[in-house]
Write a protein that holds these residues in place. Sequence first.
Motif, PDB file in Angstrom:
ATOM      1  N   VAL B  21       0.850  -1.189   0.000  1.00 22.70           N
ATOM      2  CA  VAL B  21       0.000   0.000   0.000  1.00 22.70           C
ATOM      3  C   VAL B  21       0.890   1.245   0.000  1.00 22.70           C
ATOM      4  O   VAL B  21       1.740   1.422   0.873  1.00 22.70           O
ATOM      5  CB  VAL B  21      -0.928   0.030   1.240  1.00 22.70           C
ATOM      6  CG1 VAL B  21      -1.885   1.216   1.166  1.00 22.70           C
ATOM      7  CG2 VAL B  21      -1.701  -1.268   1.359  1.00 22.70           C
ATOM      8  N   VAL B  22       0.661   2.085  -1.002  1.00 21.05           N
ATOM      9  CA  VAL B  22       1.464   3.306  -1.123  1.00 21.05           C
ATOM     10  C   VAL B  22       1.050   4.302  -0.041  1.00 21.05           C
ATOM     11  O   VAL B  22      -0.133   4.574   0.140  1.00 21.05           O
ATOM     12  CB  VAL B  22       1.282   3.936  -2.524  1.00 21.05           C
ATOM     13  CG1 VAL B  22       1.974   5.294  -2.605  1.00 21.05           C
ATOM     14  CG2 VAL B  22       1.804   2.996  -3.606  1.00 21.05           C
ATOM     15  N   GLN B  23       2.058   4.801   0.668  1.00 26.10           N
ATOM     16  CA  GLN B  23       1.819   5.878   1.642  1.00 26.10           C
ATOM     17  C   GLN B  23       2.485   7.113   1.055  1.00 26.10           C
ATOM     18  O   GLN B  23       3.641   7.421   1.349  1.00 26.10           O
ATOM     19  CB  GLN B  23       2.433   5.522   2.983  1.00 26.10           C
ATOM     20  CG  GLN B  23       1.795   4.318   3.636  1.00 26.10           C
ATOM     21  CD  GLN B  23       2.474   3.990   4.947  1.00 26.10           C
ATOM     22  OE1 GLN B  23       3.559   3.430   4.982  1.00 26.10           O
ATOM     23  NE2 GLN B  23       1.824   4.371   6.034  1.00 26.10           N
ATOM     24  N   ARG B  24       1.759   7.813   0.209  1.00 28.29           N
ATOM     25  CA  ARG B  24       2.416   8.816  -0.615  1.00 28.29           C
ATOM     26  C   ARG B  24       2.968   9.986   0.186  1.00 28.29           C
ATOM     27  O   ARG B  24       3.904  10.638  -0.236  1.00 28.29           O
ATOM     28  CB  ARG B  24       1.465   9.302  -1.703  1.00 28.29           C
ATOM     29  CG  ARG B  24       0.245  10.006  -1.195  1.00 28.29           C
ATOM     30  CD  ARG B  24      -0.591  10.447  -2.347  1.00 28.29           C
ATOM     31  NE  ARG B  24      -1.650  11.323  -1.889  1.00 28.29           N
ATOM     32  CZ  ARG B  24      -2.570  11.838  -2.659  1.00 28.29           C
ATOM     33  NH1 ARG B  24      -2.569  11.570  -3.937  1.00 28.29           N
ATOM     34  NH2 ARG B  24      -3.502  12.614  -2.186  1.00 28.29           N
ATOM     35  N   LEU B  29       6.138   2.422   1.385  1.00 29.00           N
ATOM     36  CA  LEU B  29       5.192   1.368   1.049  1.00 29.00           C
ATOM     37  C   LEU B  29       4.906   0.581   2.314  1.00 29.00           C
ATOM     38  O   LEU B  29       5.832   0.118   2.988  1.00 29.00           O
ATOM     39  CB  LEU B  29       5.834   0.383   0.067  1.00 29.00           C
ATOM     40  CG  LEU B  29       5.636   0.519  -1.427  1.00 29.00           C
ATOM     41  CD1 LEU B  29       6.371  -0.609  -2.121  1.00 29.00           C
ATOM     42  CD2 LEU B  29       4.161   0.499  -1.810  1.00 29.00           C
ATOM     43  N   ALA B  30       3.639   0.417   2.636  1.00 26.04           N
ATOM     44  CA  ALA B  30       3.271  -0.406   3.789  1.00 26.04           C
ATOM     45  C   ALA B  30       3.009  -1.822   3.274  1.00 26.04           C
ATOM     46  O   ALA B  30       2.352  -2.000   2.255  1.00 26.04           O
ATOM     47  CB  ALA B  30       2.018   0.151   4.440  1.00 26.04           C
ATOM     48  N   VAL B  31       3.539  -2.804   3.966  1.00 24.30           N
ATOM     49  CA  VAL B  31       3.341  -4.191   3.560  1.00 24.30           C
ATOM     50  C   VAL B  31       2.370  -4.841   4.545  1.00 24.30           C
ATOM     51  O   VAL B  31       2.604  -4.837   5.759  1.00 24.30           O
ATOM     52  CB  VAL B  31       4.681  -4.964   3.553  1.00 24.30           C
ATOM     53  CG1 VAL B  31       4.477  -6.358   2.972  1.00 24.30           C
ATOM     54  CG2 VAL B  31       5.734  -4.200   2.765  1.00 24.30           C
ATOM     55  N   VAL B  32       1.263  -5.352   4.007  1.00 23.27           N
ATOM     56  CA  VAL B  32       0.213  -5.920   4.860  1.00 23.27           C
ATOM     57  C   VAL B  32       0.053  -7.402   4.529  1.00 23.27           C
ATOM     58  O   VAL B  32      -0.123  -7.767   3.363  1.00 23.27           O
ATOM     59  CB  VAL B  32      -1.122  -5.177   4.662  1.00 23.27           C
ATOM     60  CG1 VAL B  32      -2.249  -5.860   5.430  1.00 23.27           C
ATOM     61  CG2 VAL B  32      -0.998  -3.721   5.091  1.00 23.27           C
ATOM     62  N   GLN B  33       0.127  -8.202   5.545  1.00 21.60           N
ATOM     63  CA  GLN B  33      -0.036  -9.647   5.349  1.00 21.60           C
ATOM     64  C   GLN B  33      -0.781 -10.217   6.555  1.00 21.60           C
ATOM     65  O   GLN B  33      -0.528  -9.819   7.692  1.00 21.60           O
ATOM     66  CB  GLN B  33       1.340 -10.301   5.218  1.00 21.60           C
ATOM     67  CG  GLN B  33       1.274 -11.689   4.625  1.00 21.60           C
ATOM     68  CD  GLN B  33       2.649 -12.202   4.229  1.00 21.60           C
ATOM     69  OE1 GLN B  33       3.666 -11.757   4.744  1.00 21.60           O
ATOM     70  NE2 GLN B  33       2.692 -13.161   3.319  1.00 21.60           N
TER      71      GLN B  33
END
Lengths: 258, 352
Positions: B21-24, B29-33
């Motif tokens: 997910v871009v955190q502009r 970039l956030a990585v979600v799992q």
Amino acid sequence: MGKVYLVGAGPGDVELLTVKAVRVITSAKVILYDRLVNESILELAPKDCKLVYVGKSDGKHTLPQEEINALLVKFASLYPVVVRLKGGDPFIFGRGAEEALYLSERGIEFEVVPGVSSFYAVPAYAGISITFRKLSSSFAVVTGHEATGKEKSIDWKAFKDIDTVVVLMGVRNRSFICRELISAGRDPSEPVAFIERGTTPSQRVIISNLREVATSPPQVNPPAVMVIGKVVELHHQLRGLLANLRELTQKQKGVLHG
Amino acid sequence: MLPILILLILSFAWSTEKLYVVQRERSSLAVVQNGKLVKTVENLGNLNHATLKFRGRFAYIISRDGILSKIDTGTDSLVKKAKVGKSGIGFTFCGAKVAVANYEPDTVVLLSEDLDVEKEIKTASRNVGIKSWKGLLVFSLMDRDSVWMVNCSSGKVIKRVEKVGNMPFDALLSEGRYIVGFFKERGVGILDLEGFRYKKVNFKEGGREITFKIPHFGLWGVWKDTAYIPSVGSREIKVVNLKSFSYLGSIKLPGLPVFVAVSPEGKYLAVNYSGDKENYLSLVDRERGKVIRTSELGKRIMHFRFSPDGRFIYLSSYYENLLKKVRVPDLSVVGKVRVATPSGVFLYKGGN
């Protein structure tokens, strides 16, 4: 014969009225006012003051300019203090100078009371400084109203190298304006901000970029100030702790009308 | 007991899919799992309208200010960064290379997969619509009204199509055809890549030509030969056939659409909005062309993505600082993860 004051009402927040504007409004016998003016400013007028709405919105004239001019002359012959209250500043896209010329030609005394203009005040309330060291050392202000009009007086190529471009009354032609700016050579990914109802509690900010507005414009409701340039990104950094609107909302709820 | 049960349900609701997910506003970039924020990859440049693509186990992302970054999806660590220009947002993979179309400077840059610059092609134009097809790189030159084709291996320009239309701004690849849209012209241009034939077309309705404004292609939903185009300035999706360029009709919407996506099995369209409906997402029955549900699911929904099985939608709710998982078709929220100022959502499906 009375005196006409051409008064700038500022962009919306009542507290952005100048001290002189308050003095003139509180002593007015008649006020002719526009659509963009925050109507709570009129509460400052004396109880016996006559309020005349002559507002104009983009493309819709409540009263033709000639009739407004004639009214100013008529009221100047009846009252000692006539206030012509205009949104923002009377001499910035406000046709204030036309009214001043009309009065001058008829020998009617007038005074201009400059107002805080929306072109810098509205971006400021959105955390956008139109100049910023290393990001923006030049800016231009342009009306978007003439963009697709008959006159075609705006040469958009002239805006290629201006760091920050502020467009007033540009909502309707936003897509056209962005296409012209890209065509002029500006970076299509350059950020664009629209600030709807700036400096009021219902202010809303929409961030996009030139390419997106040119091809898929976001919904924007007038009145809105459009800002193009790298400084738009300051909004993201500053909005977190920017207190202007929070304080304004509190006042709206409590002090101002309380 | 009930909160624990809800927590369990919510955590089970997340599958093993991995989301980037871009955190502009944070250049990250956030990585979600598995329903958790597991890592943040930082210092990726100005990520406004950033493009992210996967290649094997790596993710590549280009920033608005010309920084191309390669991320290892195994460790979610930055492998390398390369400054490829001052401004550019388009890139593609071509053979074993990565190709970047720059606005500024006026170049198309070819790099190895390890981000070593191999060739810079001077175009004397801002460049857009970069695609690759059978070892060819195809892109449009905004300021020269041209389309160029480059051999990916040699980096040599092998074909130039001039006078394609007034200011090309974006392109779409569909079954061997490079379809280009223009800033200052209605209709589209079609380059048949097999036969190198070029023609301009307008959409047709019952034999009569119709014109409408075309938003950039990244916002379209495409299912086989049918394109679902978010209408510019009206509350509808325009449906067109990309082979015949016939206008098939429109789907009425409650708001001004921004982005249309087709679910993986083609059953649904999902659409988000700007303006008064920016907090809403609609689900459309694709075959019937009817909105079946519109729900308020966030505070300014910036972007969304269907899960690979089409059972869920992941969406970024900007002002709530949340990534949400929404069930299809009832659009009920089944999971939430805190991600600051989320925008683009990209889904990693494993090596490809």
